[in-house]
Structure formats: C-alpha cells, structure tokens
Design an enzyme around this catalytic site. Sequence first.
Site, PDB file in Angstrom:
ATOM      1  CD  GLU A  57      -1.334  -5.698   5.349  1.00  0.00           C
ATOM      2  OE1 GLU A  57      -1.956  -4.750   5.551  1.00  0.00           O
ATOM      3  OE2 GLU A  57      -1.067  -6.262   4.179  1.00  0.00           O
TER       4      GLU A  57
ATOM      5  CG  HIS B 157      -3.778  -3.070   3.240  1.00  0.00           C
ATOM      6  ND1 HIS B 157      -2.486  -2.912   4.056  1.00  0.00           N
ATOM      7  CD2 HIS B 157      -4.138  -2.117   2.637  1.00  0.00           C
ATOM      8  CE1 HIS B 157      -2.337  -1.571   3.945  1.00  0.00           C
ATOM      9  NE2 HIS B 157      -3.369  -1.065   3.371  1.00  0.00           N
TER      10      HIS B 157
ATOM     11  CB  CYS C 187      -1.028   0.041   1.260  1.00  0.00           C
ATOM     12  SG  CYS C 187      -2.314   1.044   1.038  1.00  0.00           S
TER      13      CYS C 187
END
Length: 253
Positions: free
Chosen positions: A229, A227, A122
Amino acid sequence: MYPKILVMSYKVSSDKMGEDYNFQGVEFNLITQDYAESISAAGAIPLLMPYLEARQNDEAYIREFLNLADGVVLPGGSDIDPALYGSYPQKNLGSITPERDRWELKILKIAKEMGKPILGICRGFQLINVFYGGSLKVDVCGNSVETKIPHMASMVPKYYKTHKLNIKPGTRLAEVFAASEIAVNSFHHQAVDKVGNNLKVSAVAPDGFVEGIEDSDYPYLVGVQWHPEMMAAREPVQLKLFEDFVQFIIKNK
C-alpha cells in the site's frame, strides 16, 4: 456496486501522538491513508473497523459488523504479544498491545468462519501466521542476525525498493504478479519463524526470511510481509495485490 473492504484500525493514546494531540485521557483510532487509497484505487470502498473494548466478547455484534463488508484487511502496526506463540518478552521486543492482538485474532477467526476474503499486511501477515499456530522471530535487525538486508529500513522513503524477493511458482502471488521476482520495501523488525499449520510459503527474501504466506484450502487468505500500500501510488505493480483481492470478491459475490 463497489465491494466494501473492512480495514482494522488500532487504538493509540494521545501521549503517543505528539504534543499537538496531547489531550489527557484521549485515545485515537488510526490507520494510515495508504490503505484507503490503495483499496479505493483497486475499485472498492474502504471501511474502518475500530477496536471496541465494550464489544470484545460480543461475537454477535462482531458478526453483524463483518456482515457490512465483503473482505477484511489486517494492516501493519506494533509487535505481537509473544505469549500468543509460546514465547516471552525478550531484548529488542517493541511495544505490544495485547488487547489489540486478541481483538484482531477474534476478528480473523470469525471472518474465516464467515468465509470472508482476508488480506494481511506486515503485522497482519504475522498475525495470520500466529493464528495458524506459527511463531515469530522477536527481532531480525540486531547484531546477532546474519543478514545484510535492513529489514527495518526506516531511513528511506516508504516506497523505496529495499530488496527483492523470490515468488514461489504455483502460488497466488505468482499469479498476481506474473513474475518469479519482485522488488519490495521493508519496514519490519520481526519475522516469521515457524510457519503456521496448513500455510504455504509463497515468497522469500534473499536471506531466507518468509515474505508471503497463503492458505490454499481457503477461498482467499493471503499475507505479505512488505507494505504494498505504501508503494502502490508510484509502483503500479504493487497495486495488483489489491486489485486481485477486490476482483476475487467481485467474481465470487
């Protein structure tokens, strides 16, 4: 032995932490738990590298810190100072932290000089683009932008599949996901405008916005706009990016 991955944290003053943490003059170093969990699940040990004002110009200190790690993750966060890509504050620019920008650009510069594998997510993806001489669109969520994709989809859970993206053949991402298309979340209101010098576009959203970049002339430098994660715990396919990062390190130590 487990490889060690350095994740950049960022400084936040207590007045932005809510009333439970509003201690005058106190500052925090923050990173979301999802980065640590994903790095650990991929087989590595996450380490935290905070912003250190007293060491911002001490390259020897930074190099020694980076020597502790086998790879570096540049995470998400606030907007990037537009002065760094030849622009200026405009309507809808979010909060910026210029000292963080310059600190992380220095970390990126030194990490590259040391040959460290680098993964940007990001904001980290956008910072890589700026480092390579690229620029950013200040805001892609305003009324003047012609897209139906809500790139800042803050109304949905962090793991929600907001849109699909197309993965370019012959890129690292194509190898990682073994697919030409993947569904991702979306929590950004800035986007890549001019792609940085020597960077290859590896993924694009249906509206044409760049979602992945890489430097194919560097051992391992990958940036993604979404994202992974935040999705990895529910969507194993998203963990593949972290696994690829860690496995590259293990094979090349």
